[in-house]
Motif scaffolding. Structure first.
Motif, PDB file in Angstrom:
ATOM      1  N   GLY A 412       0.801  -1.222   0.000  1.00 22.70           N
ATOM      2  CA  GLY A 412       0.000   0.000   0.000  1.00 22.70           C
ATOM      3  C   GLY A 412       0.828   1.263   0.000  1.00 22.70           C
ATOM      4  N   ASP A 413       2.158   1.118  -0.127  1.00 26.99           N
ATOM      5  CA  ASP A 413       3.054   2.279  -0.120  1.00 26.99           C
ATOM      6  C   ASP A 413       3.592   2.562  -1.521  1.00 26.99           C
ATOM      7  N   ILE A 414       3.814   3.845  -1.782  1.00 28.85           N
ATOM      8  CA  ILE A 414       4.459   4.272  -3.021  1.00 28.85           C
ATOM      9  C   ILE A 414       5.930   4.560  -2.709  1.00 28.85           C
ATOM     10  N   PHE A 415       6.830   3.869  -3.391  1.00 25.27           N
ATOM     11  CA  PHE A 415       8.278   4.049  -3.221  1.00 25.27           C
ATOM     12  C   PHE A 415       8.915   4.230  -4.595  1.00 25.27           C
ATOM     13  N   ARG A 416      10.171   4.605  -4.604  1.00 25.26           N
ATOM     14  CA  ARG A 416      10.998   4.511  -5.797  1.00 25.26           C
ATOM     15  C   ARG A 416      12.295   3.809  -5.383  1.00 25.26           C
ATOM     16  N   GLN A 417      12.936   3.160  -6.342  1.00 24.80           N
ATOM     17  CA  GLN A 417      14.197   2.472  -6.066  1.00 24.80           C
ATOM     18  C   GLN A 417      15.287   3.092  -6.918  1.00 24.80           C
ATOM     19  N   ASP A 418      16.367   3.529  -6.270  1.00 26.91           N
ATOM     20  CA  ASP A 418      17.420   4.222  -7.022  1.00 26.91           C
ATOM     21  C   ASP A 418      18.367   3.233  -7.697  1.00 26.91           C
ATOM     22  N   GLU A 419      19.362   3.785  -8.391  1.00 26.42           N
ATOM     23  CA  GLU A 419      20.275   2.949  -9.177  1.00 26.42           C
ATOM     24  C   GLU A 419      21.135   2.035  -8.306  1.00 26.42           C
ATOM     25  N   ASP A 420      21.255   2.345  -7.010  1.00 28.98           N
ATOM     26  CA  ASP A 420      22.028   1.498  -6.104  1.00 28.98           C
ATOM     27  C   ASP A 420      21.163   0.474  -5.369  1.00 28.98           C
ATOM     28  N   GLY A 421      19.857   0.448  -5.688  1.00 23.25           N
ATOM     29  CA  GLY A 421      18.970  -0.525  -5.061  1.00 23.25           C
ATOM     30  C   GLY A 421      18.294  -0.043  -3.793  1.00 23.25           C
ATOM     31  N   TYR A 422      18.516   1.216  -3.416  1.00 21.95           N
ATOM     32  CA  TYR A 422      17.907   1.751  -2.197  1.00 21.95           C
ATOM     33  C   TYR A 422      16.467   2.187  -2.458  1.00 21.95           C
ATOM     34  N   PHE A 423      15.608   1.930  -1.476  1.00 22.88           N
ATOM     35  CA  PHE A 423      14.204   2.305  -1.577  1.00 22.88           C
ATOM     36  C   PHE A 423      13.959   3.631  -0.868  1.00 22.88           C
ATOM     37  N   TRP A 424      13.250   4.521  -1.570  1.00 23.27           N
ATOM     38  CA  TRP A 424      12.938   5.858  -1.057  1.00 23.27           C
ATOM     39  C   TRP A 424      11.424   6.002  -0.963  1.00 23.27           C
ATOM     40  N   PHE A 425      10.953   6.372   0.220  1.00 25.80           N
ATOM     41  CA  PHE A 425       9.515   6.538   0.425  1.00 25.80           C
ATOM     42  C   PHE A 425       9.007   7.748  -0.343  1.00 25.80           C
ATOM     43  N   VAL A 426       7.874   7.589  -1.028  1.00 23.31           N
ATOM     44  CA  VAL A 426       7.227   8.696  -1.732  1.00 23.31           C
ATOM     45  C   VAL A 426       5.925   9.071  -1.036  1.00 23.31           C
ATOM     46  N   ALA A 427       5.074   8.098  -0.800  1.00 21.75           N
ATOM     47  CA  ALA A 427       3.792   8.374  -0.137  1.00 21.75           C
ATOM     48  C   ALA A 427       3.111   7.056   0.191  1.00 21.75           C
ATOM     49  N   ARG A 428       2.182   7.111   1.139  1.00 20.84           N
ATOM     50  CA  ARG A 428       1.241   6.008   1.256  1.00 20.84           C
ATOM     51  C   ARG A 428       0.428   6.001  -0.023  1.00 20.84           C
ATOM     52  N   GLY A 429      -0.049   4.848  -0.411  1.00 21.38           N
ATOM     53  CA  GLY A 429      -0.843   4.777  -1.636  1.00 21.38           C
ATOM     54  C   GLY A 429      -1.977   5.778  -1.639  1.00 21.38           C
ATOM     55  N   ASP A 430      -2.559   6.020  -0.477  1.00 21.06           N
ATOM     56  CA  ASP A 430      -3.669   6.961  -0.406  1.00 21.06           C
ATOM     57  C   ASP A 430      -3.229   8.357   0.024  1.00 21.06           C
ATOM     58  N   ASP A 431      -1.922   8.601   0.130  1.00 18.67           N
ATOM     59  CA  ASP A 431      -1.407   9.925   0.477  1.00 18.67           C
ATOM     60  C   ASP A 431      -0.784  10.621  -0.729  1.00 18.67           C
ATOM     61  N   MET A 432      -0.927  10.026  -1.892  1.00 16.97           N
ATOM     62  CA  MET A 432      -0.444  10.674  -3.106  1.00 16.97           C
ATOM     63  C   MET A 432      -1.459  11.735  -3.522  1.00 16.97           C
ATOM     64  N   ILE A 433      -0.987  12.963  -3.680  1.00 14.91           N
ATOM     65  CA  ILE A 433      -1.859  14.073  -4.066  1.00 14.91           C
ATOM     66  C   ILE A 433      -1.640  14.344  -5.551  1.00 14.91           C
TER      67      ILE A 433
END
Length: 529
Positions: A412-433
């Motif tokens: 239920g979370d929105i993340f992105r994964q960078d070129e080194d494999g690290y996960f970065w939080f973007v938003a809860r699925g329902d917290d994306m505006i």
């Protein structure tokens, strides 16, 4: 062979085709025998190894050794079976703040063959009744200090409620033997049911096996904490919350360490405990780390070596301010009640400030689009994970199908994964505006606002708007409440557009004296919406 006499929990497990894929269980540290009661490794093992006199649990008022906990848990197990009529597989509720007797009850239930349902102290009678009815709970232990709401519970399922803390349980325990033959559980017998927080309508019951409880002790602690017998753990999350259960009970006891429990853990009390009892590992939420940072210079905390944050994303500013003040790096992590504990995190050797981390040993994760296809590097998408634990909702096929797809757990979370494999939080699925076609993560906006010298705390939500679809709305707690006026709103908006992408700026600002939070420190954004 039946798992238990009362098979309600196992009969309501999702069918095999709806269960998650389990991976990494063939690694040596995660292999478990077919028959397994997790209490034997967490508690009884230390008695057999001669560590019975080692300190196990401390509070500001008392100290229990491993032997104290072992004997009390055994006596309570006798009470359950002989006086309260527990059958194996019965669900037993615990209503308590974090204290030694709660831990003794937790272990006693498993020793006797029951299934633990630990709850938060702030729950009211209506919520407790819903939990009892959903899980068909037959027995309850309740701290005498929290009995008022328990007396208001009305359920046909509840057969016996036993109070402790100078109450009936201690009377019943007094003449019981201090040894007990543990129920011969299977490794995949359900040991606990955790109710998910923040749900509307019928709550979801997540279930976890005896082997799950032991396997998470080999995952996050070894990856991020490297615990030893000399460690002393403390923290603020309730034991009724799986983050607190792991950090304050399972992890310290698995490694023969000790835990310091605080019933009402304010930032000052956490710092006092760290100073006076030489705490080495502390678990708390980002909101608490923010407050603790402002007070840390008033205390001697040189014993502290590991700081863990979870429950919600850790803003980079909070991480940086704590590091600047102490030289310690907060370990961020994401877990879920459905997964039992943390599955993405970092350690001091591989940490990127601002990133949540990488999939820890025992788990793998990826970012996918709405169709389940993996997205390109640095593209936001849905976080999915699988590993040694997974979602097993009881009696909720509809929700199980939402959480599990093709063997993966959808968090239920929105993340992105960078070129080194690290996960970065973007938003809860329902917290994306989504505003005027722009995808704006609420946490992105909060992270910027928190760098403003006048802002103490903030929470960002989306407001429906005919023209733009949604507006970015910020609820802000100022350090000086006297400055909460229109001039300050205008100043913050102009400042924001200078330091971040202008389309992300909060078009609506409300000043408030405090943000609504759960007992575990999470901001309740749904109340702000």
């Amino acid at each position: 062979m039946k798992h238990y006499e009362d098979n309600f929990a196992h009969n309501n497990l999702p069918s095999q085709d709806l269960q998650p894929d389990y991976v990494f269980l063939d690694l040596p540290q995660f292999k478990r025998p077919e028959m397994l009661n997790c209490v034997e490794r967490l508690l009884d093992y230390h008695i057999k190894e001669g560590r019975g006199n080692n300190v196990c649990i401390r509070t500001f008022e008392s100290t229990w050794t491993y032997n104290d906990l072992y004997e009390k848990a055994n006596q309570i197990a006798h009470v359950l079976v002989e006086d309260l009529g527990l059958q194996s597989g019965n669900r037993v509720l615990i209503r308590s703040a974090n204290n030694p007797m709660m831990v003794a009850c937790w272990f006693a239930i498993l020793k006797a063959g029951g299934i633990v349902v630990a709850t938060m102290p702030l729950l009211r009678a209506k919520e407790l009744t819903t939990i009892i009815d959903c899980a068909e709970i037959s027995h309850a232990f309740c701290d005498n200090d929290l009995v008022d709401e328990m007396h208001l519970v009305k359920s046909d399922f509840l057969k016996a409620t036993c109070l402790y803390n100078n109450a009936k349980l201690e009377e019943l325990m007094a003449n019981k033997p201090k040894t007990f033959t543990n129920y011969h559980s299977k490794a995949d017998s359900i040991a606990l049911i955790g109710f998910t927080s923040g749900t509307t309508g019928l709550p979801k019951m997540t279930s976890h096996y005896h082997k799950d409880i032991l396997n998470i002790c080999e995952a996050f602690p070894n990856y991020s904490l490297q615990p030893t017998e000399k460690d002393i753990f403390t923290g603020s999350p309730p034991i009724g919350f799986t983050f607190g259960l792991g950090g304050l009970v399972l992890f310290p006891l698995y490694f023969g360490a000790s835990t310091f429990l605080i019933e009402k853990p304010t930032p000052d009390m956490l710092l006092q405990a760290i100073q006076d009892y030489k705490i080495t590992v502390c678990f708390t939420a980002p909101t608490a780390w923010r407050v603790i940072t402002t007070k840390v210079k008033e205390f001697a905390i040189s014993s502290l070596r590991k700081c863990v944050s979870a429950g919600e994303t850790l803003p980079l500013k909070v991480w940086q301010d704590w590091y600047d003040a102490t030289g310690l790096k907060i370990i961020d992590g994401i877990g879920a009640t459905e997964m039992l504990h943390i599955f993405i995190s970092s350690n001091e050797a591989n940490m990127k400030p601002g990133a949540t981390g990488v999939a820890i040993t025992g788990y793998e994760a990826k970012i996918v689009d709405a169709n389940g296809n993996q997205v390109p590097t640095n593209e936001p998408g849905r976080l999915v994970v699988r590993g040694i634990t997974g979602c097993k909702y009881l009696n909720r096929i509809d929700k199980q199908k939402e959480y599990i797809d093709n063997g993966w757990n959808f968090t239920g979370d929105i993340f992105r994964q960078d070129e080194d494999g690290y996960f970065w939080f973007v938003a809860r699925g329902d917290d994306m505006i989504i505003s005027s076609g722009y995808n704006i993560g609420a946490v992105e906006v909060e992270s910027v606002l928190l760098t403003h010298e006048a802002i103490s705390e903030c929470a960002v939500v989306g407001l429906p708007d005919e023209e733009r679809g949604m507006l970015v709305c910020a609820h802000i707690v100022l350090k000086d409440q006297n400055k909460a006026n229109d001039n300050m709103k205008n100043h913050i908006q102009h400042w924001f557009k200078e330091v971040a992408a202008p389309y992300k700026y909060p078009r609506v600002i409300y000043f408030t004296e405090a943000l609504p939070k759960t007992e575990t420190g999470k901001i309740q954004r749904f109340k702000l919406k």
